[in-house]
Design a protein around this motif. Structure first.
Motif, PDB file in Angstrom:
ATOM      1  N   ASN A 416      91.341  23.205  32.161  1.00  0.00           N
ATOM      2  CA  ASN A 416      89.968  22.705  32.353  1.00  0.00           C
ATOM      3  C   ASN A 416      89.573  22.804  33.831  1.00  0.00           C
ATOM      4  O   ASN A 416      88.783  22.022  34.340  1.00  0.00           O
ATOM      5  N   THR A 418      87.953  23.575  37.326  1.00  0.00           N
ATOM      6  CA  THR A 418      86.629  23.929  37.863  1.00  0.00           C
ATOM      7  C   THR A 418      86.771  24.194  39.363  1.00  0.00           C
ATOM      8  O   THR A 418      86.902  25.340  39.774  1.00  0.00           O
ATOM      9  N   LEU A 448      91.697  21.204  23.836  1.00  0.00           N
ATOM     10  CA  LEU A 448      92.100  21.123  25.241  1.00  0.00           C
ATOM     11  C   LEU A 448      93.107  19.996  25.424  1.00  0.00           C
ATOM     12  O   LEU A 448      92.838  18.862  25.044  1.00  0.00           O
TER      13      LEU A 448
HETATM   14  C1  LIG Z   1      86.823  19.089  31.622  1.00  0.00           C
HETATM   15  O1  LIG Z   1      86.155  19.242  32.851  1.00  0.00           O
HETATM   16  C2  LIG Z   1      84.812  18.817  32.809  1.00  0.00           C
HETATM   17  C3  LIG Z   1      84.165  19.219  34.118  1.00  0.00           C
HETATM   18  O2  LIG Z   1      84.962  18.870  35.211  1.00  0.00           O
HETATM   19  C4  LIG Z   1      84.782  17.324  32.556  1.00  0.00           C
HETATM   20  O3  LIG Z   1      83.456  16.892  32.493  1.00  0.00           O
HETATM   21  C5  LIG Z   1      85.483  17.027  31.239  1.00  0.00           C
HETATM   22  O4  LIG Z   1      85.588  15.640  31.057  1.00  0.00           O
HETATM   23  C6  LIG Z   1      86.869  17.629  31.226  1.00  0.00           C
HETATM   24  N1  LIG Z   1      87.416  17.502  29.881  1.00  0.00           N
HETATM   25  C7  LIG Z   1      88.581  16.947  29.646  1.00  0.00           C
HETATM   26  C8  LIG Z   1      88.944  16.825  28.232  1.00  0.00           C
HETATM   27  O5  LIG Z   1      89.311  16.557  30.531  1.00  0.00           O
END
Ligand SMILES: *[C@@H]1O[C@H](CO)[C@@H](O)[C@H](O)[C@H]1NC(C)=O
Ligand SMILES: *[C@@H]1O[C@H](CO)[C@@H](O)[C@H](O)[C@H]1NC(C)=O
Ligand SMILES: *[C@@H]1O[C@H](CO)[C@@H](O)[C@H](O)[C@H]1NC(C)=O
Ligand SMILES: *[C@@H]1O[C@H](CO)[C@@H](O)[C@H](O)[C@H]1NC(C)=O
Ligand SMILES: *[C@@H]1O[C@H](CO)[C@@H](O)[C@H](O)[C@H]1NC(C)=O
Ligand SMILES: *[C@@H]1O[C@H](CO)[C@@H](O)[C@H](O)[C@H]1NC(C)=O
Length: 760
Positions: A416, A418, A448
C-alpha cells in the motif's frame, strides 16, 4: 532603499509571494539600468564582471554563500542557490510548495536508478525537459531558483551506499550517456546561449560513502589510484562538463588522496577547468558545509584558512556559512585577496546572466511558463512511461502476466506504498498510486495485508497474510527496502532482505499458489533464496517508481505491457559485505577485494548487471557481419576531425532483433566488449553501446543500431591515459550473452587522451 522599492513593484507585477527570496533585478528602471550587466549585447562574462566590479568588499563577502544577500543599493535581489530537482522539482531550501492552490505539487518521476534501468536516453531528455519546464514555472512564481543541485552522478560503486538510488547505476559509460541527455533536457540544449535552468553535477569526486561503520563522509579520505579515477570515478563528470557543458559542479565532502575535494586545485582547476574546459561562466559550489568540514579533515586549523583555501582552490560558492562568516578575517590575514573573491562571484553571476536574469521578461519564452505548464496530461503520461520502461523482470517461469480473472492477495510492506514510491530528494507529487490502488484499478479483485514491516521481527501479522493468500488465486508480495534502510547519511551494513520479509515469503511459497515477488528500493537486496525457490514464480524489480509507480507495476503484472528494463547494477550475494570493506575504493580484484561491479567481480553475482527478461522471446543476430580487423592507425587518422579523439567513431554495429514470441515488447540491446589487450588485469567485459528498440511486434524483426566510439574500446593505463591497444577483442550482445563477434585491432598502440598527472 531604491532597490527595495523596485523589488516590491516587481513582487506585485509577478505576484511573488512575500515569503520567498526570489525576484529579478529591474534592468529597465532600477539602479542597474544602463549599466553593462543590463546590456544584452555584451557577453555574459563582460556583463558579470561589470556587475561584480560595482560591489564593495562587504557586498562581495555577503554574496559568497548559498543564501546570497544581493546588493540592495544596486537593486540586486537576494538569491538562494540551493534548489533541488533530482526526479522532479523537489522540496529543498530554495523551493517552496504552496499549501493550497497553484504550485502545491510537481510531477514526481521515478528515482534515477529505475529511470536508468530503461536504457532509453531519449526518455531521459524528455523527463529532464519536463522538470526544467516545471522548475521555470515555479521560479516565475518566486517559488524556486534558476539553478538546481542535480544530478548525482557518482557511480554506484558499493551496494551498501545509502544514496545509490539517486544515481544511474554502477557503469561509468551508462552514467555518462544518461547525464549527457539529462543535462540537454535540463539546460535546454547543449550549451544554449540562454540556459533553461542551470544544472549541477555532483559530487566531484570519489563520493560514495555516507556513514559506514563510523567512517563519515565529512572526514573520509578516499584513496583512489589515478587509473581508477580516470577510468571509473570521472567519466560521468567528463561527459557532464566537457561534453554536455553543465553550468556548475559540486565538490564533495570527502577528500581524495589526502585533500578535501573542495580544497583540491588538482580536481577543481587542473582537471575541471584546464582538462575539460569548464570556463569562467561556470561555477563550483561546495556540498553543504563541506568548506567548514576542512576542519574535520584536519586540513586546516581554523575557518578563515578553510574559507581562503576553498576560494583559492576553485570552490566559488560555499553552500554553508564559512565564506560569509570568515572571508573578512581571511582578507585581513592576507590569506587571499579581493580579486580571488570577485573571480568566484563573476562565475556565479555569469551563469545568472545566461539564465536571462538581467534580461527583459517579455523577450523570454521561459519567463512565460506558469502553473498551467505543471503536471500536464503529457507529463503525467511520461512519469508513468518512465516507470514502466524501467521495471526489471528478474525471474519468470511463465506465471507472469497474471490474468485479471485471478483473485489477488497483495501482501507486504510495499503493498500500500504511497510516499515510499518517491524515494529521496522528492517533491510533493500530484498523486501517488499505490500497488494496491493500481491492482484494484486494473480490475483485479484484490485483498491487502501488510503481513510484516520493512525491518521487523514481529510475526504477528503472518497469520492474516497467510489467510488472505489461502483465499486468493495468486499471491503478490511487495517488499524490499526503503528510506528507513538506505538514505543520505545512512549506508547499509547488510544487503540481505531486512527483517522477516523472506520468512513470510517462504511461508507463502509453501501454499503452492502462483507467487510473484515485487522488489522495491534503490539498492539491491540479495534475492538468492527467491531465485532458487521454484515456488517463487516471478520477481520484478521496481526501484522507487514515482507517482504512477503502482499503475506501472500492475500494468506489467497484468500483461498490459511487457517489461524490458535491465539492472543498471549488480545484485551481489549477501556475503559480499564481508569480502571487502566499503572504504576500499579500488575496483580491480586483489587479495582483499573480490572486485567491484560487473567489470571486475570475480565471484558469482545473484543477478548480473544487465539482467532483464520480457514476456516474449527475442532472437538476435548481426544484421551485417562486422569486420574481422581494424587498423588502429587508420581509426586514429579518421578520428582526428572529432572534437575529442575518444569520441571519434570506431564503428556502428547492426543487430537484428527478432521477436519470436507472442506479444509485442521493447528490447534493450546491450553491447559489451572483452579483450586481453592492454594492461593486466583484464575486465570481464565492458559496456560500450546500448539502444532501446521500441515496440517490436510479435513475429517482426527490428534492427538495433549500436554506435561505438574509440574511447569505449580503449583501455586506461596506470597514468589514466586512454589507449587503443592491438590485440584480440570479442563483442558480446545481451545478458546472458546471446551472440558474439571477434575482431582484431592491428598496428601499434595509439594514445587517445593525456590525463593530467596528479601533483607529486
Ligand atoms: C492504504 O493507503 C491509503 C493511502 O495512504 C490509506 O488511506 C489506506 O487506509 C491504506 N489502506 C490500508 C488497508 O492500510
Ligand atoms: C558597502 O556597501 C554597503 C551598502 O551596500 C555599506 O553598508 C557598507 O558600509 C559598504 N562597505 C564598505 C567596506 O564600503
Ligand atoms: C544554506 O546552507 C546551509 C548549509 O547547509 C543551510 O544550513 C542553510 O539553511 C542554507 N540557507 C538557505 C537560506 O537556504
Ligand atoms: C583585522 O585585523 C585587525 C588587527 O590586525 C583587527 O583589529 C580587525 O578587527 C580585523 N578585522 C577583521 C574583520 O577580522
Ligand atoms: C590575488 O591573489 C591571486 C592568487 O590567489 C593572484 O594571482 C592575484 O594576482 C592577486 N591579485 C591582486 C590584485 O593582488
Ligand atoms: C533492523 O532491525 C534490527 C533489529 O531487529 C536492527 O538491529 C537494525 O539496526 C535495523 N536496521 C536498520 C537499517 O534500521
Amino acid at each position: 532603499m531604491l532597490g527595495a522599492f523596485c523589488i516590491s513593484i516587481l513582487a506585485v507585477l509577478y505576484a511573488v509571494p512575500a515569503s520567498t527570496a526570489y525576484g529579478f533585478p529591474d534592468c529597465a528602471n532600477g539602479p542597474l539600468a544602463h549599466t553593462t550587466v543590463c546590456d544584452t549585447s555584451a557577453t555574459p562574462l563582460a556583463r558579470a564582471k561589470a556587475l561584480i566590479a560595482m560591489f564593495n568588499t562587504t557586498e562581495l563577502v555577503s554574496n559568497t554563500d548559498n543564501a546570497s544577500a544581493g546588493v540592495a543599493r544596486l537593486g540586486l535581489p537576494a538569491y538562494n542557490w540551493w534548489s533541488e530537482a533530482l526526479h522532479g522539482v523537489a522540496s529543498s531550501p530554495g523551493v517552496t510548495f504552496a499549501s493550497s492552490g497553484d504550485f502545491r505539487f510537481a510531477t514526481s518521476f521515478p528515482g534515477p536508478i529505475l529511470m536508468s534501468a530503461a536504457f532509453d536516453d531519449a526518455m531521459i531528455k524528455a523527463v529532464a525537459s519536463v522538470i526544467s519546464t516545471e522548475a521555470r514555472a515555479f521560479n516565475n512564481a518566486g517559488r524556486a531558483g534558476l539553478d538546481y543541485f542535480t544530478p548525482n552522478i557518482n557511480p554506484f560503486r558499493d551496494p551498501r551506499w545509502g544514496r545509490g538510488q539517486e544515481t544511474p547505476g554502477e557503469d561509468p559509460f551508462r552514467i555518462a550517456q544518461y547525464v549527457f541527455s539529462l543535462i540537454d533536457g535540463l539546460q535546454g540544449g547543449i550549451d544554449p546561449p540562454r540556459f533553461k535552468i542551470a544544472a549541477d553535477c555532483k559530487h566531484f569526486a570519489g563520493y560514495d560513502i555516507e556513514d559506514w561503520e563510523g567512517n563519515l563522509r565529512y572526514a573520509f579520505d578516499a584513496v583512489i589510484s589515478t587509473q581508477d579515477l580516470s577510468e571509473f570515478y570521472l567519466p560521468p563528470f567528463q561527459s557532464c562538463v566537457r561534453d554536455a557543458k553543465v553550468a556548475s559542479v559540486m565538490c564533495s565532502y570527502n577528500a581524495v588522496n589526502g585533500v578535501p575535494s573542495c580544497a583540491d586545485a588538482y580536481l577543481l582547476k587542473t582537471i575541471l577547468r584546464d582538462f575539460w574546459g569548464f570556463d569562467e561562466e561556470r561555477w563550483v559550489t561546495s556540498d553543504c558545509d563541506a568548506v567548514g568540514n576542512f576542519i574535520d579533515h584536519k586540513f586546516v586549523a581554523d575557518l578563515p584558512h578553510a574559507a581562503a583555501d576553498g576560494i583559492k582552490a576553485g570552490t566559488d560558492i560555499d553552500c554553508g556559512s564559512t565564506y560569509g562568516n570568515n572571508l573578512a578575517a581571511a582578507l585581513n590575514m592576507s590569506l587571499l585577496n579581493v580579486s580571488d573573491i570577485a573571480t568566484a562571484l563573476t562565475r556565479q553571476y555569469a551563469s545568472l546572466v545566461r539564465l536571462g536574469y538581467f534580461d527583459p521578461a517579455a523577450a523570454q519564452p521561459f519567463r512565460q511558463l506558469g502553473w498551467a505548464d505543471v503536471n500536464t496530461p503529457s507529463s503525467q503520461q511520461l512519469a508513468y512511461e518512465a516507470a514502466v520502461a524501467g521495471v526489471v523482470l528478474l525471474k519468470n517461469d511463465g506465471t507472469l502476466p497474471l490474468s485479471k480473472s485471478k483473485k489477488l492477495a497483495l501482501i507486504g510492506p510495499w503493498a500500500n506504498a504511497t510516499r515510499q514510491l518517491q524515494g529521496n530528494y522528492q517533491g510533493i507529487a500530484p498523486f501517488l498510486v499505490s500497488p494496491f490502488a493500481a491492482a484494484q484499478a486494473a480490475g483485479f479483485a484484490t485483498t491487502l495485508t501488510a503481513g510484516t514491516a520493512i525491518n521487523s521481527t514481529d510475526t504477528s501479522g503472518f497469520a492474516a497474510a497467510l489467510a488472505a493468500a489461502r483465499a486468493a488465486d495468486a499471491i503478490v508480495f511487495a517488499g524490499g527496502i526503503d528510506g528507513s534502510i538506505e538514505a543520505e547519511a545512512k549506508d547499509r551494513d547488510e544487503i540481505t532482505w531486512p527483517g522477516n520479509q523472506l520468512d513470510l515469503v517462504a511461508q507463502l511459497a509453501g501454499l503452492g499458489k502462483p507467487l510473484v515477488v515485487l522488489q522495491f528500493g534503490g539498492g539491491q537486496v540479495d534475492g538468492a533464496a527467491l531465485k532458487s525457490n521454484p515456488k517463487v514464480n516471478a520477481i520484478l524489480y521496481g526501484g522507487y517508481p514515482g507517482q504512477a509507480g503502482g499503475t506501472a507495476i500492475m500494468d506489467i503484472v497484468s500483461g498490459k505491457v511487457s517489461p524490458a528494463g535491465r539492472l543498471p547494477v549488480t545484485q551481489y550475494p549477501a556475503s559480499y559485505v564481508d569480502a571487502v570493506p566499503m572504504t576500499d575504493m579500488s575496483l580491480r580484484p586483489s587479495a582483499t577485494n573480490p572486485g567491484r561491479t560487473y567489470k571486475w567481480l570475480t565471484t558469482a553475482p545473484t543477478f548480473e548487471f544487465g539482467t532483464g527478461l520480457s514476456f516474449t522471446t527475442f532472437r538476435l543476430g548481426f544484421a551485417r557481419t562486422p569486420p574481422a580487423s581494424y587498423s588502429i592507425q587508420a581509426l586514429v587518422a579518421a578520428g582526428r576531425s572529432a572534437a575529442h579523439l575518444d569520441l571519434a567513431p570506431f564503428d556502428t554495429f547492426s543487430v537484428s532483433v527478432h521477436n519470436a514470441g507472442k506479444v509485442a515488447s521493447d528490447f534493450v540491446a546491450l553491447l559489451f566488449v572483452k579483450t586481453t589487450a592492454g594492461p593486466a588485469p583484464f575486465p570481464n567485459k565492458e559496456l560500450i553501446s546500448y539502444v532501446r528498440t521500441k515496440g517490436v511486434a510479435a513475429g517482426h524483426t527490428a534492427t538495433a543500431s549500436l554506435p561505438v566510439t574509440l574511447g569505449s574500446i580503449a583501455r586506461v593505463d596506470a597514468q589514466g591515459n586512454a589507449w587503443l591497444f592491438p590485440g584480440d577483442y570479442t563483442l558480446m550482445v545481451d545478458v546472458p550473452t546471446a551472440i558474439t563477434h571477434s575482431f582484431r585491432l592491428t598496428g601499434s598502440a595509439a594514445q587517445l587522451t593525456h590525463f593530467p598527472a596528479p601533483p607529486s
